[in-house]
Scaffold this active site. Structure first.
Site, PDB file in Angstrom:
ATOM      1  N   LYS A  97       0.814  -1.219   0.000  1.00 36.16           N
ATOM      2  CA  LYS A  97       0.000   0.000   0.000  1.00 36.16           C
ATOM      3  C   LYS A  97       0.848   1.271   0.000  1.00 36.16           C
ATOM      4  O   LYS A  97       0.422   2.302  -0.509  1.00 36.16           O
ATOM      5  CB  LYS A  97      -0.958  -0.015   1.177  1.00 36.16           C
ATOM      6  CG  LYS A  97      -2.038  -1.084   1.002  1.00 36.16           C
ATOM      7  CD  LYS A  97      -3.273  -0.780   1.801  1.00 36.16           C
ATOM      8  CE  LYS A  97      -4.418  -1.681   1.393  1.00 36.16           C
ATOM      9  NZ  LYS A  97      -4.199  -3.093   1.841  1.00 36.16           N
ATOM     10  N   GLU A 119     -10.012   6.485   3.341  1.00 39.10           N
ATOM     11  CA  GLU A 119     -10.877   5.497   3.954  1.00 39.10           C
ATOM     12  C   GLU A 119     -10.004   4.307   4.326  1.00 39.10           C
ATOM     13  O   GLU A 119      -8.935   4.109   3.751  1.00 39.10           O
ATOM     14  CB  GLU A 119     -11.951   5.041   2.953  1.00 39.10           C
ATOM     15  CG  GLU A 119     -11.518   3.928   1.978  1.00 39.10           C
ATOM     16  CD  GLU A 119     -10.429   4.318   0.993  1.00 39.10           C
ATOM     17  OE1 GLU A 119     -10.247   5.531   0.762  1.00 39.10           O
ATOM     18  OE2 GLU A 119      -9.743   3.417   0.474  1.00 39.10           O
ATOM     19  N   SER A 385       1.732  -9.829  -1.003  1.00 38.47           N
ATOM     20  CA  SER A 385       1.387  -8.414  -0.853  1.00 38.47           C
ATOM     21  C   SER A 385       1.664  -7.839   0.529  1.00 38.47           C
ATOM     22  O   SER A 385       1.846  -6.625   0.666  1.00 38.47           O
ATOM     23  CB  SER A 385      -0.090  -8.209  -1.203  1.00 38.47           C
ATOM     24  OG  SER A 385      -0.903  -9.067  -0.437  1.00 38.47           O
TER      25      SER A 385
HETATM   26  C1  PLP Z   1      -5.146  -4.099   1.437  1.00 33.88           C
HETATM   27  C2  PLP Z   1      -4.433  -5.350   1.168  1.00 33.88           C
HETATM   28  C3  PLP Z   1      -4.800  -6.194   0.084  1.00 33.88           C
HETATM   29  C4  PLP Z   1      -6.018  -5.950  -0.764  1.00 33.88           C
HETATM   30  O1  PLP Z   1      -5.982  -4.805  -1.527  1.00 33.88           O
HETATM   31  P1  PLP Z   1      -5.715  -4.840  -3.088  1.00 33.88           P
HETATM   32  O2  PLP Z   1      -6.065  -3.464  -3.512  1.00 33.88           O
HETATM   33  O3  PLP Z   1      -6.575  -5.887  -3.703  1.00 33.88           O
HETATM   34  O4  PLP Z   1      -4.269  -5.138  -3.268  1.00 33.88           O
HETATM   35  C5  PLP Z   1      -4.043  -7.302  -0.170  1.00 33.88           C
HETATM   36  N1  PLP Z   1      -2.976  -7.618   0.594  1.00 33.88           N
HETATM   37  C6  PLP Z   1      -2.593  -6.855   1.638  1.00 33.88           C
HETATM   38  C7  PLP Z   1      -1.414  -7.274   2.442  1.00 33.88           C
HETATM   39  C8  PLP Z   1      -3.308  -5.695   1.964  1.00 33.88           C
HETATM   40  O5  PLP Z   1      -2.918  -4.962   3.008  1.00 33.88           O
END
Ligand code: PLP
Length: 401
Positions: A97, A119, A385
């Site tokens: 993020k 948000e 992610s």
């Molecule tokens: C917020 C988040 C997501 C989901 O958001 P996307 O916009 O689909 O990437 C996925 N993995 C992690 C670790 C997150 O914090």
């Protein structure tokens, strides 16, 4: 082999459409702000000093480039030739993020805006936004569903520690979609001096395009890391899909390559129940939060409550570009249940010494469950992610070791 028939350069069109999806469905008062943002973004994008500045912060503050780690033991468990993990979990604040919030806070400064709103659902995007606002001394207000404020107390505290103000939203289901509504309301009122940092590839144009481009550093780095190691590019790219930002950032630079793409949504308690967040598997075309996409809704068009063990995937919409990629069959979308995600979390922890966040654990869980679809000479790349620190307490209550 590159797929020449796919012209990614043309997407979205000038009005922000990806096929029938995307666009700008907002009150008149926001049209000027969206135009201003788009203009500022387009100028910044072609300005080498902006690119260098962003690159500098991504490197020195966020920790880019992130490693591409070969997961040998998990590959063996899956019966594939190779599996690589793109390590967004190692970034500052614990997930991808920060790639987007750094880009947007630099735009906020370029537009001379003094205040940022955001948000947040689980609080991860709120923390990433509060972090970059602290870095630049910008006032930050975060809207969060009252129920999420309760569930994610630790992230609320983090945001406050970073100097942000957190406003609990008591309307509707008191979760993420209501927080987005409230942020939009604030923006309509304070649009002259306020920038709204949306946390995923959702919302009206130019957000889905802009956030995608900020997140595309994930896929671009992966391509060059494969090249540098003189490895063939992966046969499959796999990533989890909430709003869709880490997955589109991973997929987009690969659209002209041969690599197949699999996006994994949250199937919650199962796709045959109403408790899931599998928008692309179960949604219908509609408008939510300013753009047209696939949405979880009932027969009367009422938005349904999404459910997932992972708060980051718990959203009843999805980025319009994913809906488009699904419609042209360039990417495939599947879903993994809460239980499969827990299996995924456990498997990566035990085989590789990496505790993933529950979101990417869905992608791992999908691979485990469906390992028979892959061949023994396949190479896979998975976007990790985020890291699991934020989730271990919650998971310890349901996973008895
Ligand atoms: C917020 C988040 C997501 C989901 O958001 P996307 O916009 O689909 O990437 C996925 N993995 C992690 C670790 C997150 O914090």
């Amino acid at each position: 082999m590159p797929n020449r028939s796919f012209k990614k350069k043309s997407l979205p069109d000038k009005k922000g459409h990806f096929g029938i999806y995307g666009g700008k469905y907002v009150p008149e008062t926001l049209m000027a702000a969206l135009d201003e943002l788009e203009q500022c973004y387009r100028q910044a994008k072609s300005d080498p000093s902006f690119k260098n500045e962003l690159k500098g912060y991504l490197h020195d503050f966020a920790g880019r480039p992130t490693p591409l780690t070969e997961a040998k033991r998990l590959a063996k468990l899956l019966g594939v030739k190779k599996l690589f993990l793109k390590r967004e979990d190692l970034l500052h604040t614990g997930s991808h993020k920060i790639n987007n919030t750094l880009g947007q806070v630099l735009l906020t400064r370029r537009m001379n805006k003094k205040r940022v709103i955001a948000e947040t659902g689980a609080g991860q995007h709120g923390v990433a936004t509060a972090t970059v606002c602290a870095l630049f001394g910008i006032q930050c207000d975060v809207y969060m569903g009252a129920e999420d404020v309760e569930r994610q107390a630790l992230n609320v505290f983090r945001m406050k520690l970073l100097g942000a103000r957190v406003t609990p939203v008591k309307s509707g289901s008191q979760t993420l979609k209501d927080a987005v509504n409230e942020a939009i309301r604030d923006w309509v009122t304070n649009v002259r001096d306020t920038h709204y940092i949306i946390g995923s590839v959702i919302g009206p144009h130019p957000y889905p395009m802009m956030v995608r481009n900020f997140q595309s550093v994930i896929g671009q780095e992966t391509i060059s890391q494969f090249k540098k190691a003189k490895r063939q590019q992966p046969d499959y790219l796999v990533a989890c899909v909430g709003g869709g930002s880490n997955s589109i950032g991973f997929f987009h630079p690969y659209l002209n390559f041969h690599s197949k793409m699999i996006g994994v949504e949250a199937a919650g308690l199962g796709l045959n129940t109403t408790k899931h967040a599998a928008t692309l598997s179960k949604g219908k075309v509609g408008v939510l939060h300013g753009s047209k996409s696939e949405i979880l809704q009932d027969a009367h068009g009422q938005i349904l409550l999404a459910h997932s063990i992972s708060a980051g995937l718990d959203y009843p919409g999805v980025g319009p570009e994913h809906a488009y990629l699904k419609s042209i069959k360039r990417a495939e979308y599947v879903a993994a249940t809460d239980k499969e995600a827990l299996e995924g979390m456990k498997a990566l922890s035990e085989t590789e010494g990496i505790i993933p966040a529950l979101e990417p654990a869905h992608a791992i869980g999908y691979l485990l469950k469906n390992k028979r679809r892959f061949k023994s000479n396949d190479t896979l790349a998975l976007c990790l992610s985020g890291r699991g620190d934020k989730d271990v307490q919650q998971v310890s209550k349901v996973l008895h070791l």
